[in-house]
Design a protein around this motif. Structure first.
Motif, PDB file in Angstrom:
ATOM      1  N   LEU A  36      21.003   0.301  66.233  1.00  0.00           N
ATOM      2  CA  LEU A  36      21.989   0.464  65.167  1.00  0.00           C
ATOM      3  C   LEU A  36      22.425  -0.881  64.597  1.00  0.00           C
ATOM      4  N   HIS A  37      22.592  -1.868  65.472  1.00  0.00           N
ATOM      5  CA  HIS A  37      23.025  -3.195  65.023  1.00  0.00           C
ATOM      6  C   HIS A  37      21.981  -3.844  64.125  1.00  0.00           C
ATOM      7  N   THR A  38      20.721  -3.823  64.555  1.00  0.00           N
ATOM      8  CA  THR A  38      19.673  -4.450  63.756  1.00  0.00           C
ATOM      9  C   THR A  38      19.422  -3.677  62.453  1.00  0.00           C
ATOM     10  N   LYS A  39      19.635  -2.362  62.479  1.00  0.00           N
ATOM     11  CA  LYS A  39      19.489  -1.596  61.239  1.00  0.00           C
ATOM     12  C   LYS A  39      20.600  -1.964  60.255  1.00  0.00           C
ATOM     13  N   GLU A  40      21.806  -2.143  60.764  1.00  0.00           N
ATOM     14  CA  GLU A  40      22.911  -2.569  59.897  1.00  0.00           C
ATOM     15  C   GLU A  40      22.596  -3.911  59.254  1.00  0.00           C
ATOM     16  N   ARG A  68      19.690  -5.164  58.744  1.00  0.00           N
ATOM     17  CA  ARG A  68      18.591  -4.973  57.789  1.00  0.00           C
ATOM     18  C   ARG A  68      19.129  -4.411  56.460  1.00  0.00           C
ATOM     19  N   ASN A  69      20.003  -3.425  56.541  1.00  0.00           N
ATOM     20  CA  ASN A  69      20.567  -2.833  55.329  1.00  0.00           C
ATOM     21  C   ASN A  69      21.383  -3.863  54.528  1.00  0.00           C
ATOM     22  N   GLU A  70      22.109  -4.706  55.251  1.00  0.00           N
ATOM     23  CA  GLU A  70      22.895  -5.748  54.583  1.00  0.00           C
ATOM     24  C   GLU A  70      21.988  -6.730  53.855  1.00  0.00           C
ATOM     25  N   ALA A  71      20.867  -7.090  54.505  1.00  0.00           N
ATOM     26  CA  ALA A  71      19.933  -8.027  53.879  1.00  0.00           C
ATOM     27  C   ALA A  71      19.292  -7.421  52.639  1.00  0.00           C
ATOM     28  N   VAL A  72      18.920  -6.143  52.732  1.00  0.00           N
ATOM     29  CA  VAL A  72      18.312  -5.458  51.585  1.00  0.00           C
ATOM     30  C   VAL A  72      19.289  -5.407  50.418  1.00  0.00           C
ATOM     31  N   ALA A  73      20.559  -5.132  50.725  1.00  0.00           N
ATOM     32  CA  ALA A  73      21.578  -5.055  49.674  1.00  0.00           C
ATOM     33  C   ALA A  73      21.761  -6.399  48.965  1.00  0.00           C
ATOM     34  N   LYS A  74      21.546  -7.490  49.678  1.00  0.00           N
ATOM     35  CA  LYS A  74      21.697  -8.829  49.100  1.00  0.00           C
ATOM     36  C   LYS A  74      20.406  -9.351  48.481  1.00  0.00           C
ATOM     37  N   ALA A 125      13.829  -7.247  61.154  1.00  0.00           N
ATOM     38  CA  ALA A 125      13.260  -6.026  61.728  1.00  0.00           C
ATOM     39  C   ALA A 125      14.317  -5.238  62.502  1.00  0.00           C
ATOM     40  N   ILE A 126      14.182  -3.926  62.471  1.00  0.00           N
ATOM     41  CA  ILE A 126      14.951  -3.077  63.388  1.00  0.00           C
ATOM     42  C   ILE A 126      14.289  -3.213  64.750  1.00  0.00           C
TER      43      ILE A 126
END
Length: 598
Positions: A282-286, A288-294, A300-301
């Motif tokens: 969950l932490h690495t997915k968060e 990843r999502n933050e990086a994609v948004a920026k 990697a997850i």
């Protein structure tokens, strides 16, 4: 030794306790006394970003100087040497029979100088009061309770090895009172200092020093590689030590969570590393999502050991409650699939992505459409047998793919890649196989009712009646008919039954025990014919084939029905094969396969 005493060199708190017995300490002291190598030590610069809670080497006082390095490898040797050579306190160790004891170590000077005596035989362990007794403690064999007794007996206290000059000065004063009588002993004391004591004071131990830039993952890997003598270190212990440096007691937090989770028997074997893996997903997915948004390069997850070591304490605190709720939901979901016990859980490893997915979904998972997809994903993992090895990469794919899937995206990789072959049924003979346990659960999920009581296998019945998987054509009957074990032990010939029901069936032909069920007895009322037919049908059993004791046709028919049940669960066709009927073992099984199975 001074660095241990001052606290400049300490143990990271993930190190386990000191465990060497007195015989191993004697061997170590003997080796050093002859200048033999005893292996390298390994330290880690404590000024880097890797920070651990620490504790002094066992027996050392409270630190008086700032920490400079962690001792990663060499704890047993350093603790043994510190207590036996540097501390004046008795060594708290254990005998070869694992009995706790407190001793001081001495060199028998005469034996140490005798080339015909093994050096280890010259090292002796003396009780805490420095008196060796015999005859059940009534007689004194050797009294070393004061320096003069030590000089007279020519026994050197090893805890004075780095203060030998003062001991020798006292010996010189003792000799001066009777120089002629004691001359020979004085010469031996001098020789001992030169040939044995000097080997300690001039001894060089190789030290591998890891720099302050060494990563947490490297520390974990290095420690596991060198710690071959004990239980392998896992990431949970390293994370515990790292969080402790921020005054958070992870072990206590986990203990409380585990107590709550194992109230569900299906979660009884949950491991702390698995819990951390779900948090890491969950932490690495968060991140990843933050990086994609920026618009940045997304990381990697991951649920690898390295990623676990990178989970900061604030992320653990944020996600631990969410993951715990995910595990509770996982137990509820598994119960709906008729998996009630950890022993019957197809894959312990699949709990990690399941809990992470459910933690992320929250109450959404109880929506029927979502639950259907979750079940399909789960059974594809079980019957595709995809969680046996290299599971961390699959965890990452699961948590990446599942949410988009329920929102109309592509099927997860686990669903896409899952495949079950018809021929696999003949090799499913024990609960070591995930697919074997999967069939067991599917039969209960499809509505199987107990042969004798007619009860469906809800959770209370499962535990109260001790339900397990048992033979339909009993083993004793199959043996009497010369049927190969490789055939009759197949999951095709097994079904969930209460233990009392299985005992009542005994080892007779199915036609015989069906007659008993129809007729009943004093303790078991008769079962009507149509009711018994319905019960057998709930197990995917053709009553006519059972009544006629037709094992061959029964196996063919039930195999076909089990395959249809598996196809429905996975939502895809199984891989069929053109084979002869299952009961015709001479054609269906090769000779070598039969021998191996037997």
């Amino acid at each position: 030794m001074r660095e241990c005493y001052e606290g400049k060199l300490q143990l990271p708190d993930f190190q386990r306790g000191w465990v060497w017995d007195q015989d191993r300490i004697i061997d170590l002291l003997a080796s050093i006394s002859e200048g033999f190598p005893v292996g390298a030590l390994m330290t880690l610069d404590a000024s880097g970003e890797v920070s651990f809670a620490v504790r002094p080497v066992e027996g050392a006082p409270a630190p008086v100087k700032p920490l400079e390095a962690y001792l990663l490898d060499g704890q047993q040797r350093m603790t043994s040497l510190y207590q036996s050579t540097f501390s004046q306190m008795p060594v708290a160790t254990q005998t070869a029979k694992k009995q706790p004891t407190k001793v001081h170590f001495y060199f028998d000077i005469q034996a140490a100088l005798d080339p015909n005596v093994a050096r280890s035989e010259a090292v002796i362990a003396v009780p805490e009061d420095r008196v060796i007794r015999e005859n059940f403690g009534r007689d004194v064999k050797l009294d070393l309770s004061c320096e003069e007794y030590e000089f007279d007996a020519l026994h050197f206290p090893i805890d004075r090895i780095f203060d030998e000059n003062r001991w020798q000065i006292s010996a010189a004063q003792w000799m001066a009172r009777d120089p002629i009588a004691r001359q020979e002993k004085w010469e031996m004391i001098n020789r001992f200092a030169q040939e044995v004591v000097n080997n300690f004071t001039s001894y060089h131990v190789p030290v591998i020093k890891l720099g302050k830039d060494t990563s947490r993952a490297a520390v974990c890997l290095v420690f596991e590689k060198v710690n071959t003598g004990g239980k392998p270190l896992d990431a949970f212990e390293l994370v515990t030590a790292m969080y402790a440096s921020e005054e958070f007691h992870l072990r206590d937090d986990w203990k409380a969570r585990r107590e709550r989770l194992i109230a569900q028997k299906v979660l009884a074997k949950i491991e702390p590393v698995e819990f951390l893996q779900a948090i890491s997903l969950l932490h690495t997915k968060e991140r990843r999502n933050e990086a994609v948004a920026k618009g940045a390069e997304p990381p990697a997850i991951s649920a690898t050991r390295n990623s676990l070591l990178q989970v900061p304490l604030d992320a653990y605190k944020k996600l631990a409650g969410k993951v715990e709720a995910g595990y509770v939901a996982a137990a509820k979901f598994l119960h709906s699939l008729k998996i009630f016990n950890s022993r019957d859980l197809p894959y312990q490893t699949q709990l990690v992505p399941l809990a992470a997915i459910l933690a992320e979904l929250g109450s959404t998972w109880e929506n029927d459409a979502v639950r259907q997809k979750l079940a399909k994903w789960y059974w594809c993992g079980v019957f595709g047998e995809l969680y046996g090895s290299a599971v961390e990469s699959r965890f990452a794919l699961d948590i990446r793919d599942f949410a988009p899937w329920i929102n109309g995206g592509a099927e997860p990789q686990t669903v896409q890649r899952a495949s079950f072959e018809e021929k696999r049924l003949r090799t499913l003979r024990s609960r070591l196989s995930a697919a074997y346990k999967g069939v067991h659960a599917l039969l209960m999920k499809s509505g199987a009712e107990d042969f004798k009581s007619g009860q469906p296998y809800v959770q209370t019945v499962f535990f109260d009646e001790n339900v397990d998987i048992h033979h339909i054509f009993p083993e004793a009957w199959c043996k009497s008919e010369k049927i190969e074990p490789a055939i009759y032990n197949s999951i095709v010939n097994k079904t969930p039954l209460a233990s009392a029901t299985n005992r009542m069936l005994g080892g007779v032909a199915p036609s015989a025990y069906l007659g008993r069920l129809h007729k009943g007895n004093d303790s078991n009322p008769p079962i009507a014919a149509d009711r018994l037919s319905a019960i057998l049908k709930s197990h995917e059993i053709d009553e006519a084939l059972l009544t006629s004791d037709n094992f061959t046709d029964f196996m063919d028919d039930r195999r076909s029905k089990l395959l249809a049940m598996i196809e429905a669960a996975m939502g895809k066709d199984v891989v069929r094969e053109n084979i002869l009927p299952m009961g015709r073992e001479d054609d269906y099984y090769g000779e070598e396969e039969l021998e191996e199975a037997a």
